[in-house]
Design a protein around this motif. Structure first.
Motif, PDB file in Angstrom:
ATOM      1  N   LEU A  49       0.838  -1.195   0.000  1.00  0.00           N
ATOM      2  CA  LEU A  49       0.000   0.000   0.000  1.00  0.00           C
ATOM      3  C   LEU A  49       0.880   1.254   0.000  1.00  0.00           C
ATOM      4  CD1 LEU A  49      -3.174   0.447   0.590  1.00  0.00           C
ATOM      5  CD2 LEU A  49      -2.417   1.108   2.874  1.00  0.00           C
ATOM      6  N   ARG A  52      -0.481   6.582   3.563  1.00  0.00           N
ATOM      7  CA  ARG A  52      -1.465   7.668   3.588  1.00  0.00           C
ATOM      8  C   ARG A  52      -1.168   8.606   4.749  1.00  0.00           C
ATOM      9  NH1 ARG A  52      -2.795   4.480  -0.195  1.00  0.00           N
ATOM     10  NH2 ARG A  52      -4.947   4.007  -0.751  1.00  0.00           N
ATOM     11  N   ASN A 136      -2.186  -1.241  10.759  1.00  0.00           N
ATOM     12  CA  ASN A 136      -3.058  -0.587   9.799  1.00  0.00           C
ATOM     13  C   ASN A 136      -3.513  -1.718   8.887  1.00  0.00           C
ATOM     14  OD1 ASN A 136      -4.361   0.922   7.865  1.00  0.00           O
ATOM     15  ND2 ASN A 136      -2.473   1.620   6.875  1.00  0.00           N
ATOM     16  N   PRO A 137      -4.544  -2.452   9.314  1.00  0.00           N
ATOM     17  CA  PRO A 137      -4.942  -3.659   8.577  1.00  0.00           C
ATOM     18  C   PRO A 137      -5.798  -3.303   7.365  1.00  0.00           C
ATOM     19  CG  PRO A 137      -6.410  -3.324  10.423  1.00  0.00           C
ATOM     20  CD  PRO A 137      -5.415  -2.185  10.464  1.00  0.00           C
ATOM     21  N   PRO A 138      -6.041  -4.251   6.471  1.00  0.00           N
ATOM     22  CA  PRO A 138      -7.021  -3.990   5.417  1.00  0.00           C
ATOM     23  C   PRO A 138      -8.392  -3.802   6.067  1.00  0.00           C
ATOM     24  CG  PRO A 138      -6.326  -6.307   5.386  1.00  0.00           C
ATOM     25  CD  PRO A 138      -5.471  -5.599   6.384  1.00  0.00           C
ATOM     26  N   TYR A 139      -9.084  -2.692   5.733  1.00  0.00           N
ATOM     27  CA  TYR A 139     -10.375  -2.450   6.405  1.00  0.00           C
ATOM     28  C   TYR A 139     -11.461  -1.936   5.472  1.00  0.00           C
ATOM     29  CZ  TYR A 139      -8.415   2.346   6.934  1.00  0.00           C
ATOM     30  OH  TYR A 139      -7.855   3.585   6.732  1.00  0.00           O
ATOM     31  N   ILE A 140     -11.282  -2.095   4.177  1.00  0.00           N
ATOM     32  CA  ILE A 140     -12.345  -1.659   3.255  1.00  0.00           C
ATOM     33  C   ILE A 140     -13.292  -2.828   2.989  1.00  0.00           C
ATOM     34  CG2 ILE A 140     -12.845  -0.699   0.970  1.00  0.00           C
ATOM     35  CD1 ILE A 140     -10.161   0.692   1.033  1.00  0.00           C
ATOM     36  N   VAL A 150      -9.035   2.579  -6.302  1.00  0.00           N
ATOM     37  CA  VAL A 150      -7.874   2.058  -5.588  1.00  0.00           C
ATOM     38  C   VAL A 150      -7.737   0.533  -5.751  1.00  0.00           C
ATOM     39  CG1 VAL A 150      -9.038   1.709  -3.358  1.00  0.00           C
ATOM     40  CG2 VAL A 150      -6.635   2.345  -3.391  1.00  0.00           C
ATOM     41  N   ALA A 158      -3.916  -5.657   0.820  1.00  0.00           N
ATOM     42  CA  ALA A 158      -3.684  -4.576   1.783  1.00  0.00           C
ATOM     43  C   ALA A 158      -4.944  -3.763   2.060  1.00  0.00           C
ATOM     44  CB  ALA A 158      -2.590  -3.646   1.269  1.00  0.00           C
ATOM     45  N   LEU A 159      -5.995  -3.985   1.273  1.00  0.00           N
ATOM     46  CA  LEU A 159      -7.185  -3.134   1.342  1.00  0.00           C
ATOM     47  C   LEU A 159      -8.451  -3.874   1.771  1.00  0.00           C
ATOM     48  CD1 LEU A 159      -6.651  -1.370  -2.108  1.00  0.00           C
ATOM     49  CD2 LEU A 159      -6.410  -0.257   0.114  1.00  0.00           C
ATOM     50  N   GLU A 189      -5.606   1.395  12.990  1.00  0.00           N
ATOM     51  CA  GLU A 189      -6.279   2.306  12.071  1.00  0.00           C
ATOM     52  C   GLU A 189      -7.536   1.577  11.589  1.00  0.00           C
ATOM     53  OE1 GLU A 189      -3.794   4.323   9.105  1.00  0.00           O
ATOM     54  OE2 GLU A 189      -5.506   4.333   7.743  1.00  0.00           O
TER      55      GLU A 189
HETATM   56  N1  GLN Z   1      -6.875   4.316   3.921  1.00  0.00           N
HETATM   57  C1  GLN Z   1      -6.843   3.410   2.824  1.00  0.00           C
HETATM   58  C2  GLN Z   1      -7.785   3.866   1.720  1.00  0.00           C
HETATM   59  O1  GLN Z   1      -8.783   4.470   2.003  1.00  0.00           O
HETATM   60  C3  GLN Z   1      -7.193   2.008   3.264  1.00  0.00           C
HETATM   61  C4  GLN Z   1      -6.097   1.439   4.016  1.00  0.00           C
HETATM   62  C5  GLN Z   1      -6.427   0.133   4.617  1.00  0.00           C
HETATM   63  O2  GLN Z   1      -7.344  -0.609   4.237  1.00  0.00           O
HETATM   64  N2  GLN Z   1      -5.674  -0.163   5.588  1.00  0.00           N
HETATM   65  O3  GLN Z   1      -7.527   3.639   0.560  1.00  0.00           O
END
Ligand code: GLN
Length: 234
Positions: A49, A52, A136-140, A150, A158-159, A189
């Motif tokens: 990633l 950010r 900061n794990p994948p969190y989407i 993205v 990573a997302l 995060e």
């Molecule tokens: N902040 C990232 C984004 O919005 C996502 C990062 C994540 O999943 N850790 O693209």
């Protein structure tokens, strides 16, 4: 910026190749192979990633704790692990992706710090207990991610946080207390809309606070261990 410079044929070809990729939507950071984070330049590849600004806020918060023995999960390019090691912390860092770990190792080398890198799925390769765990794990949300630009630009690993983007966060919240010392702290995060769900899944922590990022959105989870006080969530 140096219009008098004459490019060789090869240089000109390479330059137009990069311009083409930029036009195709490849992020500049990948083409340059590096990106700045918290005042330092880090090596990047398409396996990780792109850092950010929100994640600088995560680093700032981790630095505000005196924790010496630190574990980072989902380290990716290793920006957090290396930044913490540069502050003298004793850092272990995990990633499931061997390609990402290659990048992270390059960054540790670039800054001449020792980080104990481990390959595996979250806590699987981890032993012992820590003063602090961060990620900061994948969190989407998987479904939402399909509609985002993205998704075609940066690694899905990573997302993609699975259902409601919560799958990896939930696993970390669940398992982290086993790897935290008595007064240890977990920092994560998360997505701006995940605070309520995080609180619901974190009732086994002594206390949980949510903090906002530089854009004013809920972004960070700070959870203190201490199972004897389980249930207190604020
Ligand atoms: N902040 C990232 C984004 O919005 C996502 C990062 C994540 O999943 N850790 O693209």
């Amino acid at each position: 910026m140096a219009p008098e410079t004459e490019l060789s044929v090869e240089e000109e070809m390479e330059f137009s190749l990069l311009v083409n990729k930029l036009e195709e939507g490849v992020p500049l950071a990948y083409l340059l192979g590096e990106q700045e984070f918290y005042g330092r330049t880090f090596t990047l590849s398409e396996d990780v990633l792109i850092p950010r600004p929100e994640t600088e806020g995560l680093l700032e918060r981790t630095l505000s704790f005196e924790a010496q023995r630190v574990l980072e999960l989902c380290t990716g390019s290793g920006i957090l692990a290396v930044s913490l090691a540069l502050e003298g912390r004793d850092v272990s860092a995990v990633d499931i992706s061997p390609q990402a770990l290659q990048v992270a190792k390059k960054n540790a080398l670039r800054y001449g710090v020792r980080v104990h890198f481990l390959e595996g799925d979250l806590f699987a390769p981890v032993q012992g207990t820590f003063d602090m765990i961060l990620a900061n794990p994948p969190y989407i949300d998987s479904e939402e991610l399909k509609g985002l630009a993205v998704a075609s630009q940066e690694p899905l690993l990573a997302l993609d946080g699975g259902v409601r983007g919560m799958e990896v966060i939930e696993r970390i919240l669940e398992e982290a207390p086993k790897y935290l010392k008595e007064d240890g702290v977990l920092l994560l995060e998360m997505g701006w809309d995940q605070a309520e769900e995080v609180k619901k899944k974190a009732t086994h922590y002594e206390c949980v606070t949510i903090e906002r990022d530089l854009f004013g959105r809920d972004r960070y989870v700070i959870a203190r261990s201490g199972r004897k006080h389980a249930g207190k969530v604020r």
